[in-house]
Design a protein around this motif. Structure first.
Motif, PDB file in Angstrom:
ATOM      1  N   LEU A 102       0.690  -1.361   0.141  1.00 11.32           N
ATOM      2  CA  LEU A 102       0.019   0.083  -0.035  1.00 11.32           C
ATOM      3  C   LEU A 102       0.920   1.216  -0.136  1.00 11.32           C
ATOM      4  O   LEU A 102       0.669   2.175  -0.801  1.00 11.32           O
ATOM      5  CB  LEU A 102      -1.126  -0.064   1.213  1.00 11.32           C
ATOM      6  N   ARG A 155      -3.259   1.980  -3.245  1.00 10.81           N
ATOM      7  CA  ARG A 155      -4.102   0.781  -3.217  1.00 10.81           C
ATOM      8  C   ARG A 155      -4.519   0.003  -4.530  1.00 10.81           C
ATOM      9  O   ARG A 155      -4.595  -1.256  -4.717  1.00 10.81           O
ATOM     10  CB  ARG A 155      -5.444   1.498  -2.495  1.00 10.81           C
ATOM     11  N   ILE A 160      -3.672  -3.723  -5.458  1.00  9.69           N
ATOM     12  CA  ILE A 160      -4.676  -4.824  -5.652  1.00  9.69           C
ATOM     13  C   ILE A 160      -4.533  -5.373  -7.048  1.00  9.69           C
ATOM     14  O   ILE A 160      -4.592  -6.572  -7.407  1.00  9.69           O
ATOM     15  CB  ILE A 160      -6.054  -3.933  -5.676  1.00  9.69           C
ATOM     16  N   LEU A 164      -7.261  -5.726   0.892  1.00 14.84           N
ATOM     17  CA  LEU A 164      -7.195  -4.229   0.329  1.00 14.84           C
ATOM     18  C   LEU A 164      -8.565  -3.865  -0.257  1.00 14.84           C
ATOM     19  O   LEU A 164      -8.793  -2.484  -0.133  1.00 14.84           O
ATOM     20  CB  LEU A 164      -5.879  -4.028  -0.618  1.00 14.84           C
ATOM     21  N   SER A 165      -9.379  -4.795  -0.893  1.00 20.09           N
ATOM     22  CA  SER A 165     -10.305  -4.674  -1.333  1.00 20.09           C
ATOM     23  C   SER A 165     -11.488  -4.095  -0.532  1.00 20.09           C
ATOM     24  O   SER A 165     -12.252  -2.970  -0.603  1.00 20.09           O
ATOM     25  CB  SER A 165     -11.081  -5.636  -2.552  1.00 20.09           C
ATOM     26  N   ASP A 175     -11.012  -2.609   2.589  1.00 18.81           N
ATOM     27  CA  ASP A 175     -10.523  -1.254   3.023  1.00 18.81           C
ATOM     28  C   ASP A 175     -11.049  -0.484   1.699  1.00 18.81           C
ATOM     29  O   ASP A 175     -11.344   0.664   2.030  1.00 18.81           O
ATOM     30  CB  ASP A 175      -9.092  -1.261   3.144  1.00 18.81           C
ATOM     31  N   ALA A 176     -10.863  -0.676   0.558  1.00 19.61           N
ATOM     32  CA  ALA A 176     -11.100   0.293  -0.678  1.00 19.61           C
ATOM     33  C   ALA A 176     -12.570   0.322  -0.808  1.00 19.61           C
ATOM     34  O   ALA A 176     -12.823   1.710  -0.868  1.00 19.61           O
ATOM     35  CB  ALA A 176     -10.704  -0.306  -1.963  1.00 19.61           C
ATOM     36  N   SER A 210     -13.276   2.945   2.160  1.00 18.27           N
ATOM     37  CA  SER A 210     -12.771   4.328   1.874  1.00 18.27           C
ATOM     38  C   SER A 210     -13.282   5.000   0.730  1.00 18.27           C
ATOM     39  O   SER A 210     -12.863   6.217   0.588  1.00 18.27           O
ATOM     40  CB  SER A 210     -11.113   4.271   1.705  1.00 18.27           C
ATOM     41  N   ASP A 214      -4.923   5.463  -6.501  1.00 16.88           N
ATOM     42  CA  ASP A 214      -3.654   4.882  -5.953  1.00 16.88           C
ATOM     43  C   ASP A 214      -3.410   5.384  -4.780  1.00 16.88           C
ATOM     44  O   ASP A 214      -1.984   6.152  -4.361  1.00 16.88           O
ATOM     45  CB  ASP A 214      -2.759   4.880  -7.000  1.00 16.88           C
ATOM     46  N   ARG A 236      -2.189   5.844  -0.903  1.00 12.45           N
ATOM     47  CA  ARG A 236      -1.084   5.122  -0.245  1.00 12.45           C
ATOM     48  C   ARG A 236      -1.149   4.932   1.314  1.00 12.45           C
ATOM     49  O   ARG A 236      -0.116   4.550   2.062  1.00 12.45           O
ATOM     50  CB  ARG A 236       0.301   5.754  -0.579  1.00 12.45           C
ATOM     51  N   ALA A 274      -4.004   3.603   4.210  1.00 11.71           N
ATOM     52  CA  ALA A 274      -5.295   2.950   4.762  1.00 11.71           C
ATOM     53  C   ALA A 274      -6.329   4.179   5.329  1.00 11.71           C
ATOM     54  O   ALA A 274      -5.934   4.311   6.686  1.00 11.71           O
ATOM     55  CB  ALA A 274      -5.169   1.811   5.405  1.00 11.71           C
TER      56      ALA A 274
END
Length: 526
Positions: free
Chosen positions: A332, A337, A341, A384-385, A387-388, A391, A499, A501, A503
């Motif tokens: 990350l 992000r 991914i 990560l997804s 979190d994505a 966010s 992108d 960087r 979280a």
């Protein structure tokens, strides 16, 4: 989320109690994930005992996740009203009862019903796990670590299912894969009653039964269509199912736009970053669950491993998925992000490509080595997804985003088994060429599935070898299809997901959104 908490909130919970509560919640989601795949290794044993058809085997495998996915949003709305802790404990009790019914099912039909009940009960548990984590951990750094552990449990549990199943099947009958749920449920009930705080939405809006029914109408016909096409029974019923699914989807979306308290805020999908993250969440689990469904049968029926050996052979996927948690922070920070991914999905796709190329190899060790990049890539992408997804939207809508992420995960499991399993069945049947002396009922059973072929062709070595060859060839093509889907998802992630960087911390569950947004955000808060 603006709901009030019980007197035991995160502000009064000690650090030890917060992490002990997390252990209970992670244990609950791990149990649900394991149950989605624990039956994989039991397919040969239950086929010999219950004699299900290939279509029934698919239903046994995927109806659990299908029910879970279809009811997640409904149960999340119910949790808003009666309390998330209360619904979790009620669901855990029902899950234990359904597990006992499944363990002693006397027929394939009863087992399908029991798996359906397990899915319904599971749908009452999962929405509460993530929402309670978000209310317990108000510190952004702590919450990020807690959500990462939750994601790791959800991703690795899919791969741990065959390991648990294999260990049990080595000494016990196939029903033991369900009885193992009972001690875990006991821990969740006792630990949850003691450690978890209660939370609910004080103004959740009207409970919408019609929206719940429409969501199921949109989903179930689609899976039914896939099964009918795979079983060669497509006809007028298939056309009607497609029409019903489209109608249900259109009516569901229209209703969500019009009602005062929507179950899902469909406008979230206008955000490209949100839509891309949801698709990644869905695709990674779709590929993993679909491949593992027939990979477990491959190890036992084509490689002739025992259930325990087959379960251990799949351990690299689970270990690599868990190890992914150690790498997400580094990726990350270095890539951002979206790129992280995309890279993870390409790593997973490369693992699937290697798996397809090596499945016909005589050296099983090389086949298992290909599982490492598969598990690593999917573990990173899943973490990560999630979190994505959260966010990608403003804090007032973070609850709705979390609910969609959970639904995408479970839908990925259900459709991964249904779609890739059905493709596998079609390819197996079309590629099977039996010797001329295999005819009648024996030939029909052999064409149904490799499990059936192994049962009826035990004394016909040439015919059994032909069935195994057709199975492996079909598996290679299906695995490549899954790899292609992951490559497409990688392109989508690279294109749509920003992108950033760092979280983004989850929204503070105690925060009150601005007045103009309260009515839109609160009903979906989890």
């Amino acid at each position: 989320m603006t709901g009030t908490m019980s007197t035991t909130t995160s502000s009064t919970m000690s650090t030890l109690r917060r992490w002990a509560a997390l252990a209970v919640l992670v244990g609950a989601v791990l149990l649900l994930a394991i149950d989605a795949t624990v039956l994989y290794l039991a397919v040969p044993a239950l086929t010999a005992d219950l004699s299900p058809t290939a279509t029934q085997v698919l239903w046994i495998g995927d109806i659990y996740s299908l029910a879970l996915a279809g009811l997640l949003v409904t149960m999340g709305n119910l949790a808003d009203r009666i309390g998330r802790k209360r619904l979790l404990l009620l669901g855990a009790t029902a899950f234990g009862a359904a597990s006992a019914l499944a363990a002693f099912a006397p027929s394939a039909e009863v087992l399908i019903v029991a798996r359906l009940l397990l899915g319904i009960a599971g749908a009452t548990i999962m929405p509460s796990t993530l929402s309670l984590i978000r209310s317990i951990f108000t510190d952004p750094a702590e919450r990020t670590r807690a959500i990462a552990l939750w994601s790791a449990a959800a991703a690795s549990g899919i791969a741990l299912g065959p390991v648990v199943g294999g260990a049990l099947l080595e000494s016990f009958w196939w029903g033991s894969v369900f009885l193992i749920n009972l001690p875990v449920i006991a821990v969740v009930l006792i630990g949850g009653a003691w450690l978890l705080p209660e939370s609910r939405n004080p103004a959740p809006g009207r409970f919408d039964l019609l929206s719940s029914a429409l969501s199921m109408l949109a989903l179930v016909p689609f899976v039914l269509t896939v099964k009918q096409i795979a079983g060669g029974s497509a006809g007028l019923g298939t056309v009607l199912a497609i029409a019903a699914g489209i109608l249900g989807g259109v009516l569901f979306v229209r209703r969500q736009r019009r009602v005062e308290s929507p179950m899902i805020e469909v406008d979230l999908f206008r955000n490209p970053a949100f839509s891309g993250a949801v698709l990644v969440n869905f695709t990674s689990v779709f590929a993993l669950s679909g491949v593992l469904f027939f990979f477990s049968q491959y190890l036992q029926l084509a490689r002739h491993l025992s259930p325990l050996q087959a379960g251990i052979a799949q351990l690299p996927v689970a270990l690599a998925s868990m190890a992914a948690v150690l790498l997400v922070g580094f990726l990350l920070a270095r890539l951002g992000r979206g790129r992280a991914i995309a890279l993870a999905l390409l790593i997973g796709a490369a693992g699937l490509g290697l798996l397809a190329a090596l499945e016909s190899s005589e050296q099983l060790g090389w086949v298992l080595l290909a599982l490492v990049p598969l598990g690593l890539g999917i573990g990173i992408a899943e973490t990560l997804s999630v979190d994505a997804v959260v966010s990608a939207v403003r804090p007032a809508k973070a609850g709705a985003a979390a609910s969609v992420a959970e639904t995408a995960y479970e839908l990925g499991v259900a459709l991964g088994i249904a779609v890739l399993g059905s493709v596998m069945t079609v390819l197996y049947r079309s590629g099977l060429s039996l010797p001329a002396d295999v005819t009648g009922a024996v030939a029909a059973r052999a064409q149904d599935s490799l499990s059936s072929a192994s049962a009826v062709l035990a004394d016909h070595a040439d015919a059994l070898a032909a069935a195994e060859h057709a199975f492996v060839s079909a598996m290679q093509v299906t695995t490549l299809i899954a790899a292609g889907v992951m490559v497409i998802a990688a392109v989508i992630a690279f294109t749509l997901i920003p992108d950033t960087r760092t979280a983004a911390p989850a929204a503070d569950p105690r925060a009150t959104p601005p007045a103009p947004d309260t009515r839109a955000a609160e009903p979906s808060a989890r």
